[in-house]
Design a protein around this motif. Structure first.
Motif, PDB file in Angstrom:
ATOM      1  N   LYS A 183      41.671  52.700   2.726  1.00  0.00           N
ATOM      2  CA  LYS A 183      41.457  52.424   4.149  1.00  0.00           C
ATOM      3  C   LYS A 183      42.014  53.534   5.040  1.00  0.00           C
ATOM      4  O   LYS A 183      41.610  53.671   6.192  1.00  0.00           O
ATOM      5  CB  LYS A 183      42.082  51.088   4.532  1.00  0.00           C
ATOM      6  CG  LYS A 183      41.401  49.884   3.891  1.00  0.00           C
ATOM      7  CD  LYS A 183      42.050  48.576   4.318  1.00  0.00           C
ATOM      8  CE  LYS A 183      41.345  47.395   3.676  1.00  0.00           C
ATOM      9  NZ  LYS A 183      42.008  46.101   4.023  1.00  0.00           N
ATOM     10  N   ILE A 184      42.956  54.324   4.494  1.00  0.00           N
ATOM     11  CA  ILE A 184      43.531  55.413   5.282  1.00  0.00           C
ATOM     12  C   ILE A 184      42.473  56.464   5.604  1.00  0.00           C
ATOM     13  O   ILE A 184      42.554  57.154   6.623  1.00  0.00           O
ATOM     14  CB  ILE A 184      44.722  56.050   4.536  1.00  0.00           C
ATOM     15  CG1 ILE A 184      45.812  54.998   4.295  1.00  0.00           C
ATOM     16  CG2 ILE A 184      45.306  57.233   5.304  1.00  0.00           C
ATOM     17  CD1 ILE A 184      46.303  54.321   5.554  1.00  0.00           C
ATOM     18  N   GLY A 185      41.479  56.594   4.752  1.00  0.00           N
ATOM     19  CA  GLY A 185      40.425  57.574   4.998  1.00  0.00           C
ATOM     20  C   GLY A 185      39.228  57.033   5.746  1.00  0.00           C
ATOM     21  O   GLY A 185      38.258  57.766   5.965  1.00  0.00           O
ATOM     22  N   GLU A 186      39.273  55.779   6.174  1.00  0.00           N
ATOM     23  CA  GLU A 186      38.107  55.176   6.811  1.00  0.00           C
ATOM     24  C   GLU A 186      37.704  55.884   8.101  1.00  0.00           C
ATOM     25  O   GLU A 186      38.550  56.417   8.824  1.00  0.00           O
ATOM     26  CB  GLU A 186      38.372  53.696   7.108  1.00  0.00           C
ATOM     27  CG  GLU A 186      38.294  52.809   5.880  1.00  0.00           C
ATOM     28  CD  GLU A 186      38.409  51.333   6.225  1.00  0.00           C
ATOM     29  OE1 GLU A 186      38.883  51.017   7.337  1.00  0.00           O
ATOM     30  OE2 GLU A 186      38.026  50.501   5.383  1.00  0.00           O
ATOM     31  N   GLU A 187      36.408  55.864   8.366  1.00  0.00           N
ATOM     32  CA  GLU A 187      35.885  56.443   9.603  1.00  0.00           C
ATOM     33  C   GLU A 187      36.284  55.584  10.798  1.00  0.00           C
ATOM     34  O   GLU A 187      36.311  54.351  10.721  1.00  0.00           O
ATOM     35  CB  GLU A 187      34.356  56.532   9.541  1.00  0.00           C
ATOM     36  CG  GLU A 187      33.723  57.123  10.780  1.00  0.00           C
ATOM     37  CD  GLU A 187      32.215  57.182  10.694  1.00  0.00           C
ATOM     38  OE1 GLU A 187      31.601  57.766  11.618  1.00  0.00           O
ATOM     39  OE2 GLU A 187      31.645  56.648   9.720  1.00  0.00           O
ATOM     40  N   ILE A 188      36.612  56.242  11.895  1.00  0.00           N
ATOM     41  CA  ILE A 188      36.874  55.554  13.148  1.00  0.00           C
ATOM     42  C   ILE A 188      35.616  55.652  14.000  1.00  0.00           C
ATOM     43  O   ILE A 188      35.097  56.746  14.240  1.00  0.00           O
ATOM     44  CB  ILE A 188      38.066  56.175  13.909  1.00  0.00           C
ATOM     45  CG1 ILE A 188      39.320  56.197  13.031  1.00  0.00           C
ATOM     46  CG2 ILE A 188      38.309  55.425  15.215  1.00  0.00           C
ATOM     47  CD1 ILE A 188      39.829  54.833  12.619  1.00  0.00           C
ATOM     48  N   THR A 189      35.117  54.513  14.445  1.00  0.00           N
ATOM     49  CA  THR A 189      33.895  54.495  15.254  1.00  0.00           C
ATOM     50  C   THR A 189      34.232  54.102  16.688  1.00  0.00           C
ATOM     51  O   THR A 189      35.163  53.331  16.935  1.00  0.00           O
ATOM     52  CB  THR A 189      32.867  53.511  14.674  1.00  0.00           C
ATOM     53  OG1 THR A 189      33.449  52.194  14.614  1.00  0.00           O
ATOM     54  CG2 THR A 189      32.449  53.928  13.269  1.00  0.00           C
ATOM     55  N   PHE A 190      33.462  54.658  17.608  1.00  0.00           N
ATOM     56  CA  PHE A 190      33.675  54.408  19.032  1.00  0.00           C
ATOM     57  C   PHE A 190      32.432  53.734  19.609  1.00  0.00           C
ATOM     58  O   PHE A 190      31.322  54.240  19.460  1.00  0.00           O
ATOM     59  CB  PHE A 190      33.932  55.721  19.778  1.00  0.00           C
ATOM     60  CG  PHE A 190      35.106  56.502  19.243  1.00  0.00           C
ATOM     61  CD1 PHE A 190      36.392  56.233  19.667  1.00  0.00           C
ATOM     62  CD2 PHE A 190      34.912  57.513  18.310  1.00  0.00           C
ATOM     63  CE1 PHE A 190      37.472  56.948  19.181  1.00  0.00           C
ATOM     64  CE2 PHE A 190      35.983  58.241  17.825  1.00  0.00           C
ATOM     65  CZ  PHE A 190      37.269  57.950  18.256  1.00  0.00           C
ATOM     66  N   ASP A 191      32.647  52.602  20.275  1.00  0.00           N
ATOM     67  CA  ASP A 191      31.537  51.871  20.894  1.00  0.00           C
ATOM     68  C   ASP A 191      31.425  52.161  22.383  1.00  0.00           C
ATOM     69  O   ASP A 191      30.637  51.531  23.076  1.00  0.00           O
ATOM     70  CB  ASP A 191      31.718  50.362  20.683  1.00  0.00           C
ATOM     71  CG  ASP A 191      31.659  49.983  19.212  1.00  0.00           C
ATOM     72  OD1 ASP A 191      30.897  50.633  18.470  1.00  0.00           O
ATOM     73  OD2 ASP A 191      32.371  49.052  18.807  1.00  0.00           O
ATOM     74  N   ARG A 192      32.249  53.098  22.858  1.00  0.00           N
ATOM     75  CA  ARG A 192      32.220  53.433  24.273  1.00  0.00           C
ATOM     76  C   ARG A 192      32.620  54.888  24.455  1.00  0.00           C
ATOM     77  O   ARG A 192      33.152  55.519  23.550  1.00  0.00           O
ATOM     78  CB  ARG A 192      33.164  52.524  25.060  1.00  0.00           C
ATOM     79  CG  ARG A 192      34.619  52.631  24.601  1.00  0.00           C
ATOM     80  CD  ARG A 192      35.524  51.709  25.399  1.00  0.00           C
ATOM     81  NE  ARG A 192      36.913  51.786  24.942  1.00  0.00           N
ATOM     82  CZ  ARG A 192      37.925  51.184  25.547  1.00  0.00           C
ATOM     83  NH1 ARG A 192      37.699  50.467  26.643  1.00  0.00           N
ATOM     84  NH2 ARG A 192      39.152  51.302  25.084  1.00  0.00           N
ATOM     85  N   ILE A 193      32.353  55.380  25.645  1.00  0.00           N
ATOM     86  CA  ILE A 193      32.737  56.736  26.003  1.00  0.00           C
ATOM     87  C   ILE A 193      33.935  56.661  26.942  1.00  0.00           C
ATOM     88  O   ILE A 193      33.948  55.876  27.890  1.00  0.00           O
ATOM     89  CB  ILE A 193      31.565  57.474  26.677  1.00  0.00           C
ATOM     90  CG1 ILE A 193      30.418  57.654  25.679  1.00  0.00           C
ATOM     91  CG2 ILE A 193      32.014  58.830  27.224  1.00  0.00           C
ATOM     92  CD1 ILE A 193      29.168  58.257  26.281  1.00  0.00           C
ATOM     93  N   SER A 194      34.958  57.459  26.655  1.00  0.00           N
ATOM     94  CA  SER A 194      36.146  57.509  27.495  1.00  0.00           C
ATOM     95  C   SER A 194      36.208  58.852  28.206  1.00  0.00           C
ATOM     96  O   SER A 194      36.079  59.907  27.580  1.00  0.00           O
ATOM     97  CB  SER A 194      37.411  57.316  26.660  1.00  0.00           C
ATOM     98  OG  SER A 194      38.573  57.509  27.464  1.00  0.00           O
TER      99      SER A 194
END
Length: 254
Positions: A183-194
């Protein structure tokens, strides 16, 4: 969960998160140097690390929630949040879900998936039988059969300590980290723009963050910048502390 932390200095808040197998000690020197310039620096131990509580649940969602709880518990508003490696992914996941930050700094990690590459470390840790250890040198002798790099061994063996009854124990939850290491290598996904400012700092000799990785990151953080520290590998803060501190402070002030 109440995370263990150290606070250094007074002023604008900067929250610092370490990487896997690490602790708040790892970035203490650079954190103190930043604090000396007029900042309140909070260095945290992640769950299952350092002096923070242990848990069977170990992923980026709970670590982001731990960070949010910490900010609420200590009434820290709009801090700059910095994370190295695993801590950097925690910061990204936090920024994808919560709004209580002014800027983020991600050190030598990208949102993408990374294959597990810690098996030699986990095998070495499993080979160290605490009830048979006579000294730290014994642990290093065993561990060196799995991890050849002296600096890497010393970094991880900092987690080994003597209890009040003079026995050896670990400050990392090896069974849970071993079970959940993928899980440490899991992709981080973004559902919004900051639109909030963000920075990725990488080492020129690391390879963890490529140009395409930054372009992916910038799709979610349009006001992001990429800083490359020449002569540094993944341990940017340890190899190039002066450059690390100067870039962090410059970004905070910008």
């Amino acid at each position: 969960m109440e995370l263990f932390f150290r606070k250094i200095g007074e002023g604008k808040p900067l929250v610092v998160l370490h990487g896997v197998f690490g602790s708040s000690d790892n970035l203490y020197t650079v954190s103190k140097n930043i604090a000396d310039l007029g900042y309140a620096v909070y260095t945290l131990d992640a769950r299952n690390h350092g002096q923070s509580p242990w848990s069977d649940v170990f992923d980026y969602d709970v670590m982001a929630a731990d960070l949010n709880d910490f900010l609420n518990q200590h009434d820290i508003q709009n801090p700059v949040i910095l994370g190295h490696s695993m801590g950097g992914k925690t910061v990204m996941n936090f920024a994808a879900k919560y709004d209580n930050f002014e800027k983020i700094i991600v050190v030598d990690i990208a949102p993408r998936f990374y294959p597990t590459h810690h098996n030699h470390i986990l095998a070495g840790l499993a080979a160290i039988k605490l009830d048979e250890l006579k000294s730290r040198k014994d642990a290093d002798d065993i561990f060196s059969q799995y991890v050849s790099d002296f600096g890497e061994r010393q970094f991880i063996l900092k987690n080994l300590y003597r209890t009040d009854d003079n026995k050896f124990a670990w400050r990392i939850n090896i069974p849970v980290i071993s079970k959940e290491i993928y899980k440490i290598g899991e992709e981080i996904t973004f559902d919004r723009i900051s639109q909030k400012p963000a920075m990725i700092m990488r080492g020129s000799d690391s390879g963890y963050v490529k140009e395409d990785d930054f372009e992916q990151f910038k799709q979610s953080f349009p006001n992001a910048e990429l800083v490359t520290i020449e002569g540094a590998n993944h341990w940017v803060h340890a190899l190039k502390p002066a450059e690390f501190v100067s870039n962090v402070v410059r970004f905070i002030k910008a």
